[in-house]
Design a protein around this motif. Sequence first.
Motif, short mmCIF file in Angstrom:
data_model
loop_
_atom_site.label_atom_id
_atom_site.label_comp_id
_atom_site.label_asym_id
_atom_site.label_seq_id
_atom_site.Cartn_x
_atom_site.Cartn_y
_atom_site.Cartn_z
N PHE A 60 73.36 17.53 8.88
CA PHE A 60 74.80 17.63 9.31
C PHE A 60 75.55 18.05 7.94
O PHE A 60 76.38 18.83 7.83
CB PHE A 60 75.34 16.54 9.87
N PHE A 61 75.15 17.37 6.91
CA PHE A 61 76.11 17.26 5.75
C PHE A 61 75.51 18.78 5.12
O PHE A 61 76.64 19.33 4.40
CB PHE A 61 75.71 16.16 4.70
N GLU A 62 74.33 19.06 5.10
CA GLU A 62 74.27 20.57 4.40
C GLU A 62 74.87 21.50 5.18
O GLU A 62 75.42 22.81 4.58
CB GLU A 62 72.71 20.79 4.35
N ILE A 63 75.25 21.55 6.43
CA ILE A 63 75.91 22.49 7.30
C ILE A 63 77.30 22.41 7.00
O ILE A 63 77.98 23.67 6.71
CB ILE A 63 75.69 22.28 8.89
N LEU A 64 77.90 21.07 6.83
CA LEU A 64 79.34 21.20 6.44
C LEU A 64 79.56 21.52 5.24
O LEU A 64 80.77 22.26 4.88
CB LEU A 64 79.90 19.55 6.59
N ASN A 65 78.60 21.26 4.13
CA ASN A 65 78.93 21.79 2.74
C ASN A 65 78.77 23.53 2.74
O ASN A 65 79.56 24.08 1.93
CB ASN A 65 77.81 21.14 1.99
N SER A 66 77.90 23.87 3.58
CA SER A 66 77.76 25.47 3.64
C SER A 66 79.16 26.12 4.07
O SER A 66 79.38 27.35 3.88
CB SER A 66 76.65 25.97 4.45
N LEU A 67 79.97 25.18 5.01
CA LEU A 67 81.09 25.88 5.72
C LEU A 67 82.54 25.40 4.64
O LEU A 67 83.43 25.45 5.30
CB LEU A 67 81.23 25.17 6.93
N ASN A 68 81.96 24.76 3.46
CA ASN A 68 83.11 24.46 2.59
C ASN A 68 84.00 23.35 3.08
O ASN A 68 85.24 23.21 2.74
CB ASN A 68 84.05 25.51 2.10
N VAL A 97 86.86 6.17 11.46
CA VAL A 97 87.52 7.21 12.20
C VAL A 97 86.62 7.64 13.43
O VAL A 97 85.56 8.25 13.34
CB VAL A 97 87.85 8.46 11.57
N ILE A 98 87.03 7.47 14.75
CA ILE A 98 86.14 7.39 16.00
C ILE A 98 86.94 8.66 16.83
O ILE A 98 87.95 8.94 16.96
CB ILE A 98 86.09 6.37 16.77
N CYS A 99 85.79 9.81 17.03
CA CYS A 99 86.24 10.67 17.93
C CYS A 99 85.53 10.66 19.18
O CYS A 99 84.29 10.74 19.17
CB CYS A 99 85.62 12.04 17.21
N ARG A 100 86.46 10.79 20.17
CA ARG A 100 85.78 10.62 21.50
C ARG A 100 86.07 11.69 22.44
O ARG A 100 87.07 12.21 22.50
CB ARG A 100 86.60 9.49 22.38
N LYS A 164 87.47 18.78 13.26
CA LYS A 164 86.85 20.13 12.84
C LYS A 164 85.09 19.76 12.47
O LYS A 164 84.49 20.42 13.20
CB LYS A 164 87.43 20.61 11.59
N ILE A 165 85.13 18.49 12.05
CA ILE A 165 83.71 18.04 11.51
C ILE A 165 83.12 17.84 13.05
O ILE A 165 81.86 18.06 13.31
CB ILE A 165 83.59 16.74 11.06
N CYS A 166 83.61 16.93 14.29
CA CYS A 166 83.12 16.59 15.30
C CYS A 166 82.58 17.64 16.12
O CYS A 166 81.66 17.55 17.05
CB CYS A 166 83.83 15.31 15.84
N ASP A 167 83.47 18.59 16.09
CA ASP A 167 83.30 19.98 17.20
C ASP A 167 82.06 20.72 16.50
O ASP A 167 81.14 21.01 17.31
CB ASP A 167 84.58 20.85 16.91
N ILE A 168 81.91 20.68 15.20
CA ILE A 168 80.60 21.18 14.64
C ILE A 168 79.51 20.47 15.05
O ILE A 168 78.32 20.95 15.63
CB ILE A 168 80.70 21.23 13.22
N VAL A 169 79.58 19.05 15.01
CA VAL A 169 78.33 18.15 15.19
C VAL A 169 78.11 18.41 16.64
O VAL A 169 76.97 18.48 17.16
CB VAL A 169 78.54 16.76 14.88
N ASP A 182 80.65 10.22 21.87
CA ASP A 182 81.70 9.75 20.78
C ASP A 182 80.98 9.65 19.48
O ASP A 182 79.53 9.52 19.56
CB ASP A 182 82.32 8.57 21.10
N ILE A 183 81.64 9.68 18.29
CA ILE A 183 81.02 9.66 17.04
C ILE A 183 81.95 8.95 16.10
O ILE A 183 83.31 8.96 16.21
CB ILE A 183 80.85 11.06 16.51
N LYS A 184 81.42 8.34 15.06
CA LYS A 184 82.20 7.51 14.28
C LYS A 184 81.99 7.91 12.81
O LYS A 184 80.70 8.21 12.40
CB LYS A 184 81.52 5.92 14.17
N LEU A 185 82.95 8.23 12.20
CA LEU A 185 83.06 8.95 10.65
C LEU A 185 83.64 7.88 9.85
O LEU A 185 84.44 6.83 10.25
CB LEU A 185 83.68 10.30 10.66
N GLU A 186 83.41 8.00 8.55
CA GLU A 186 84.10 7.46 7.45
C GLU A 186 84.75 8.61 6.27
O GLU A 186 83.89 9.48 6.21
CB GLU A 186 83.18 6.45 6.90
#
Length: 227
Positions: A60-68, A97-100, A164-169, A182-186
Motif C-alpha cells: 500500500f505504501f508503494e502505491i501511495l508513494n507512486s501517487l505522490n 485516525v479511523i475511517c469508517r 483519499k488514502i482510505c478510498d485508495i485502499v 473500517d481502517i485505522k491510520l496514523e
Amino acid sequence: MQLIYTGKTKDVYSVDNNQVLLKFKDDVTGEDGVFDPGANTVGLTIEGAGKSGLKMTKHFFEILNSLNIPTHYVSADLDEVSMTVKQAKVFGKGLEVICRYKAVGSFFRRYGAYCEQGQPLDTFVEVTIKDDERGDPTISEDALAMLGILSNEEYQTLKTLTKKICDIVKAELAKKGLELYDIKLEFGRDAVTNEIILIDEISGGNMRVYKNGEYIAPLDLEKDFLG
C-alpha cells in the motif's frame, strides 16, 4: 542501530539520515485472546503476523508513494521483517485516525441506539488520542485546536488525506472481492520538512475487511489479497 522505542506491535531503531527502522512483531492488538484492530492492548501473538503486516504495508505504501501522497515510507526488507522510514514527530502524544465505511466495532457500541450493525457510513472520519490509561478517547476538531495538538487547518489536511488514502485502499481491496468496513491510520510531521505525512503501517491489523459478508482475519486477508 539503537533501540529508541518498544511498541505494542513493532520496535523502533534509529538509523542515519533522519530515518528510523521499524521491526515488525508477531503481537497484535485485542482483548481476551481475540484480535481487535481498535484495542489499545496486545491481545495475542500470531506467528507470521509481523511479516504478513509488512507485506501489506509495503504494497500500500508503494502505491501511495507512486501517487505522490506524503508518507514516511522509504523501503522494506521482508526477510528482516523491517521497514526503513523517514523520522516523524507525532501530534501531541500520538493520534489515531479511523475511517469508517460501515457501523461496526466501537462505533456501533457507542451509537447502536441510532444505527444498525453494518449500516453504511459515508467515509466517516474520527480522531482518537493515543492514551491507554483513558481508553484512547475520541476528540473533536475544536478540542484538538484548543489543546494545541492540531490546528483547524491541519485537521482539515488530516481529514482530506485520510479520505483519499482510505478510498485508495478500499478500491485496491475491492479488486479482490474484499470489502473494507473500517481502517485505522496514523499521521505525523516529517522531522525535516514538517509536512503532514502518513506514518506507521497499513495492514490487516489496522482494518476490518469482509468477503461475502464474512470477516477475514489479518493473516487470511494478506493471503487472500496478495496471494
